[in-house]
Design a protein around this motif. Structure first.
Motif, PDB file in Angstrom:
ATOM      1  N   LEU A   3       0.827  -1.200   0.000  1.00 52.05           N
ATOM      2  CA  LEU A   3       0.000   0.000   0.000  1.00 52.05           C
ATOM      3  C   LEU A   3       0.866   1.257   0.000  1.00 52.05           C
ATOM      4  CD1 LEU A   3      -2.990   0.853   0.113  1.00 52.05           C
ATOM      5  CD2 LEU A   3      -2.766   0.943   2.605  1.00 52.05           C
ATOM      6  N   GLU A   4       1.948   1.227   0.769  1.00 50.43           N
ATOM      7  CA  GLU A   4       2.863   2.363   0.808  1.00 50.43           C
ATOM      8  C   GLU A   4       3.536   2.576  -0.546  1.00 50.43           C
ATOM      9  OE1 GLU A   4       6.796   3.895   3.336  1.00 50.43           O
ATOM     10  OE2 GLU A   4       5.867   1.960   3.775  1.00 50.43           O
ATOM     11  N   GLU A   5       3.928   1.462  -1.204  1.00 48.59           N
ATOM     12  CA  GLU A   5       4.538   1.566  -2.526  1.00 48.59           C
ATOM     13  C   GLU A   5       3.554   2.146  -3.542  1.00 48.59           C
ATOM     14  OE1 GLU A   5       5.845  -2.342  -3.453  1.00 48.59           O
ATOM     15  OE2 GLU A   5       7.624  -2.244  -2.159  1.00 48.59           O
ATOM     16  N   SER A   6       2.271   1.756  -3.437  1.00 49.11           N
ATOM     17  CA  SER A   6       1.253   2.279  -4.348  1.00 49.11           C
ATOM     18  C   SER A   6       1.093   3.783  -4.171  1.00 49.11           C
ATOM     19  CB  SER A   6      -0.086   1.578  -4.104  1.00 49.11           C
ATOM     20  OG  SER A   6       0.008   0.207  -4.375  1.00 49.11           O
ATOM     21  N   HIS A   7       1.125   4.219  -2.914  1.00 49.64           N
ATOM     22  CA  HIS A   7       1.015   5.654  -2.649  1.00 49.64           C
ATOM     23  C   HIS A   7       2.213   6.397  -3.221  1.00 49.64           C
ATOM     24  CE1 HIS A   7      -1.869   4.906   0.982  1.00 49.64           C
ATOM     25  NE2 HIS A   7      -2.505   4.946  -0.177  1.00 49.64           N
ATOM     26  N   LYS A   8       3.399   5.802  -3.084  1.00 51.74           N
ATOM     27  CA  LYS A   8       4.602   6.436  -3.614  1.00 51.74           C
ATOM     28  C   LYS A   8       4.539   6.510  -5.145  1.00 51.74           C
ATOM     29  CE  LYS A   8       7.802   5.260   0.132  1.00 51.74           C
ATOM     30  NZ  LYS A   8       9.018   4.484   0.514  1.00 51.74           N
ATOM     31  N   GLN A   9       4.057   5.421  -5.781  1.00 47.31           N
ATOM     32  CA  GLN A   9       3.932   5.422  -7.238  1.00 47.31           C
ATOM     33  C   GLN A   9       2.946   6.488  -7.697  1.00 47.31           C
ATOM     34  OE1 GLN A   9       2.841   1.460  -8.380  1.00 47.31           O
ATOM     35  NE2 GLN A   9       4.899   0.643  -8.139  1.00 47.31           N
ATOM     36  N   LEU A  10       1.848   6.638  -6.936  1.00 47.40           N
ATOM     37  CA  LEU A  10       0.855   7.646  -7.294  1.00 47.40           C
ATOM     38  C   LEU A  10       1.446   9.044  -7.194  1.00 47.40           C
ATOM     39  CD1 LEU A  10      -2.041   8.353  -8.042  1.00 47.40           C
ATOM     40  CD2 LEU A  10      -2.617   8.297  -5.600  1.00 47.40           C
ATOM     41  N   LYS A  46       2.010  11.666 -10.211  1.00 47.87           N
ATOM     42  CA  LYS A  46       1.498  13.040 -10.182  1.00 47.87           C
ATOM     43  C   LYS A  46       2.599  14.037 -10.494  1.00 47.87           C
ATOM     44  CE  LYS A  46      -2.308  12.307  -6.905  1.00 47.87           C
ATOM     45  NZ  LYS A  46      -2.814  12.592  -5.538  1.00 47.87           N
ATOM     46  N   ARG A  47       3.793  13.805  -9.904  1.00 51.68           N
ATOM     47  CA  ARG A  47       4.909  14.713 -10.171  1.00 51.68           C
ATOM     48  C   ARG A  47       5.329  14.632 -11.634  1.00 51.68           C
ATOM     49  NH1 ARG A  47       6.787  12.761  -5.126  1.00 51.68           N
ATOM     50  NH2 ARG A  47       8.185  11.340  -6.222  1.00 51.68           N
ATOM     51  N   ASP A  51       4.251   3.883 -18.196  1.00 52.82           N
ATOM     52  CA  ASP A  51       4.557   2.808 -17.257  1.00 52.82           C
ATOM     53  C   ASP A  51       3.537   2.771 -16.129  1.00 52.82           C
ATOM     54  OD1 ASP A  51       6.737   1.998 -18.690  1.00 52.82           O
ATOM     55  OD2 ASP A  51       8.213   3.069 -17.458  1.00 52.82           O
ATOM     56  N   PHE A  52       3.176   3.927 -15.617  1.00 52.33           N
ATOM     57  CA  PHE A  52       2.215   3.977 -14.525  1.00 52.33           C
ATOM     58  C   PHE A  52       0.859   3.421 -14.960  1.00 52.33           C
ATOM     59  CE2 PHE A  52      -1.050   5.960 -11.920  1.00 52.33           C
ATOM     60  CZ  PHE A  52      -0.559   5.762 -10.643  1.00 52.33           C
ATOM     61  N   LEU A  53       0.490   3.653 -16.209  1.00 50.07           N
ATOM     62  CA  LEU A  53      -0.781   3.154 -16.720  1.00 50.07           C
ATOM     63  C   LEU A  53      -0.708   1.692 -17.135  1.00 50.07           C
ATOM     64  CD1 LEU A  53      -1.839   6.229 -18.890  1.00 50.07           C
ATOM     65  CD2 LEU A  53      -2.769   5.566 -16.670  1.00 50.07           C
ATOM     66  N   GLY A  54       0.472   1.074 -16.955  1.00 48.25           N
ATOM     67  CA  GLY A  54       0.627  -0.342 -17.267  1.00 48.25           C
ATOM     68  C   GLY A  54       0.957  -0.644 -18.712  1.00 48.25           C
ATOM     69  N   HIS A  55       1.428   0.345 -19.453  1.00 45.41           N
ATOM     70  CA  HIS A  55       1.802   0.153 -20.863  1.00 45.41           C
ATOM     71  C   HIS A  55       3.283   0.500 -21.007  1.00 45.41           C
ATOM     72  CE1 HIS A  55      -2.357  -0.356 -22.364  1.00 45.41           C
ATOM     73  NE2 HIS A  55      -2.643   0.397 -21.316  1.00 45.41           N
ATOM     74  N   HIS A  56       4.098  -0.538 -21.209  1.00 44.97           N
ATOM     75  CA  HIS A  56       5.545  -0.359 -21.179  1.00 44.97           C
ATOM     76  C   HIS A  56       6.161  -0.455 -22.576  1.00 44.97           C
ATOM     77  CE1 HIS A  56       4.903  -0.952 -16.911  1.00 44.97           C
ATOM     78  NE2 HIS A  56       4.346  -2.129 -17.170  1.00 44.97           N
TER      79      HIS A  56
END
Length: 351
Positions: free
Chosen positions: A139-146, A150-151, A315-320
């Motif tokens: 959950l912490e990693e997901s928050h960091k990725q989000l 955003k940045r 990458d964040f959207l799952g398309h690499h």
């Protein structure tokens, strides 16, 4: 969880707690094992440490494997921990029973059953804590990725605005407009219209995470109109997009950023025209390619910033699938097209 600091202290506390719990339940009054309670206490400590360390080694091995999704790894860990617990029980329980009870194995049945029950309770307790620990970490990693996304999105939007609203861009286009006003009033009116289309689209691009390629290309037409008007014969642009690609989605302003990179970092003149191609060959991706004629003075960081931001957002959207290719003659960037199903279309950030 199994790698926490001072884990040996926690093993000792868990072993002591388990033994005291056994005493309080008066287990030894109901079951007469025929062995000293101190031996049983040491056995409790040994099996607790064995189960903990066995799980730690197993978790280390799983960490070296790319196991997705998250719950699949949890399943593997739990299955392995059951085997580890059984092995620890018999490897430590049988020798203890042999030397402290009797060489007669028929007397080991009840003690080993009780020990096995105790070991599985310890393993269940440890793995429950471990699953909670992994979930909180995920959950912490997901928050960091989000936050990273955003940045990255903000950087990309700011970079796009910088590319367009910087003084050089304004000066160049206003110079073109000044010349058009003197030569052709109708052309100057059209130039202003296309110019306003570009700014309007860019300023509204932060309202959407993805946009249909069909709509993006309308903006690109206006942007290319400004470039062609400015560079005339020094710039040749070819757009070849099949109908099957138009309903797919891409990141807003991504094609513009790729075209801008080509214009910014290559020589453009009538004697050495820059040729830019935008095409979709497989209905799965868009490629922006230009003939390579680099300017002598290059800022590698500015060249790669836009590309890096686009890749991270995909990458964040799952398309690499963002790929960059360079030869002696050409430089090209390919970005994936995203196909949305009905469920995706219901998401707010696609609206």
């Amino acid at each position: 969880m199994f790698h926490i600091r001072y884990r040996f202290g926690f093993m000792l506390l868990l072993g002591v707690y388990s033994f005291l719990n056994t005493l309080l339940l008066e287990t030894f009054d109901y079951y007469h094992f025929g062995t000293d309670q101190f031996v049983i206490f040491l056995l409790f400590l040994a099996v607790t440490a064995g189960i903990w360390e066995g799980n730690r080694i197993w978790d280390n091995w799983l960490s070296t494997r790319d196991i997705e999704p998250f719950w699949k790894r949890i399943g593997y860990h739990l299955a392995g921990s059951v085997i580890i617990t059984a092995l620890v029980t018999f490897l430590l329980g049988i020798p203890t029973a042999y030397y402290s009870l009797s060489p007669d194995w028929s007397q080991w049945k009840l003690p080993l059953k009780l020990l096995l029950m105790f070991c599985f309770r310890v393993n269940l307790f440890l793995n429950t804590i471990h699953v909670i620990f992994l979930y909180m970490k995920k959950l912490e990693e997901s928050h960091k990725q989000l936050e990273t996304y955003k940045r990255t999105t903000s950087q990309a939007q700011l970079q796009s605005l910088r590319n367009q609203v910087n003084p050089h861009f304004l000066f160049n286009n206003l110079s073109v407009l000044t010349a058009l006003i003197a030569q052709d009033t109708a052309a100057s009116v059209e130039f202003v219209r296309q110019f306003s289309n570009v700014y309007r689209y860019i300023l509204k691009s932060d309202e959407k995470e993805l946009i249909e390629l069909r709509e993006e290309l309308k903006f690109i037409d206006s942007y290319l109109y400004l470039l062609k008007t400015r560079f005339e014969a020094g710039l040749s642009i070819k757009v070849d997009i099949s109908e099957g690609c138009l309903s797919a989605y891409i990141l807003p302003v991504s094609i513009q950023m790729l075209v801008e990179n080509a214009v910014k970092h290559n020589i453009i003149s009538k004697s050495k025209p820059l040729r830019i191609e935008i095409f979709c060959l497989d209905n799965e991706s868009i490629t922006v390619r230009n003939n390579l004629q680099k300017k002598i003075i290059e800022d590698e960081r500015s060249t790669r910033l836009g590309l890096t931001n686009i890749a991270k957002r995909y990458d964040f959207l799952g398309h690499h699938g963002v790929t960059v290719s360079q030869t002696d003659q050409f430089f090209s960037v390919t970005i994936p097209l995203i196909r949305l199903n009905a469920a995706h279309n219901s998401l707010a950030y696609y609206d």
